[in-house]
Design a protein around this motif. Structure first.
Motif, mmCIF file in Angstrom:
data_model
loop_
_atom_site.group_PDB
_atom_site.id
_atom_site.type_symbol
_atom_site.label_atom_id
_atom_site.label_comp_id
_atom_site.label_asym_id
_atom_site.label_seq_id
_atom_site.Cartn_x
_atom_site.Cartn_y
_atom_site.Cartn_z
ATOM 1 N N ASN A 174 0.681 -1.193 0.090
ATOM 2 C CA ASN A 174 -0.054 -0.003 -0.073
ATOM 3 C C ASN A 174 0.817 1.430 -0.056
ATOM 4 N N ILE A 175 0.899 1.668 -1.066
ATOM 5 C CA ILE A 175 1.996 3.158 -1.283
ATOM 6 C C ILE A 175 1.125 4.317 -0.716
ATOM 7 N N VAL A 176 1.433 5.071 0.084
ATOM 8 C CA VAL A 176 1.090 6.440 0.531
ATOM 9 C C VAL A 176 2.062 7.469 0.111
ATOM 10 N N THR A 177 1.567 8.448 -0.522
ATOM 11 C CA THR A 177 2.746 9.516 -0.982
ATOM 12 C C THR A 177 2.590 10.751 -0.095
ATOM 13 N N ILE A 178 3.442 11.466 0.137
ATOM 14 C CA ILE A 178 3.470 12.729 0.904
ATOM 15 C C ILE A 178 4.181 13.735 0.061
ATOM 16 N N PRO A 179 3.425 14.941 -0.277
ATOM 17 C CA PRO A 179 3.791 16.098 -0.912
ATOM 18 C C PRO A 179 5.356 16.475 -0.542
#
Length: 166
Positions: free
Chosen positions: A49-54
């Motif tokens: 599960n890939i969560v991206t942070i700006p």
């Protein structure tokens, strides 16, 4: 001093070994956005599960990073703090220390990808993020970027308990 080393055929192989050893399907990995596409592909192959942070001009948005660590069961934070791919930016010292502090606080393993670290033409060299959380980090290095593109040698370093499963 706390890290052991494992030689690989490049940092990409090291990243693949890390993903296979630590990422179960649906395990959460946090990455900056944008991020290195090769890392995203590796984590997708492991069904993470890939969560991206700006990304800001000072590194990841630290408030959102902490929020993701606090509200999700994050296993790995993957980052390229030096000459980030694809932006080329370097994190300042305060960001490096805060990310390490958050990884320790929330028990998140930092995967610090440092293939471009030695390619510095100006500016001050800062300590690696893993310097501030050595027991909570795995570091990827590559010699193909600094010695010769045809020389496929990389190194993964980390505490013994991280390298043994790989």
């Amino acid at each position: 001093d706390s890290h052991q080393a494992m030689v690989t055929t490049g940092s990409q192989q090291g990243l693949d070994l890390i993903a296979r050893a630590y990422m179960d399907p649906n395990a959460t990995v946090v990455m900056e956005s944008p991020s290195y596409s090769g890392a995203m592909q590796v984590f997708k192959l492991c069904e993470a599960n890939i969560v991206t942070i700006p990304r800001t001009d000072r590194g990841p948005d630290l408030e959102l990073l902490e929020q993701s660590f606090a509200t999700q069961s994050v296993k790995i934070f993957y980052a390229v703090p030096d000459f980030h791919n694809p932006t080329g930016l370097c994190w300042p010292l305060a960001t490096r220390k805060k990310v390490a502090e958050l990884c320790i606080q929330y028990k998140v393993t930092l995967v610090e990808d440092a293939p471009y670290r030695e390619i510095r033409f100006s500016g001050e060299e800062l300590p690696m993020v893993s310097t501030f959380c050595p027991e909570q980090s795995i570091v990827l290095r590559s010699y193909s970027k600094i010695a010769s593109p045809g020389l496929r040698i990389g190194v993964v370093t980390g505490a013994k308990q991280y390298l043994e499963p790989m």
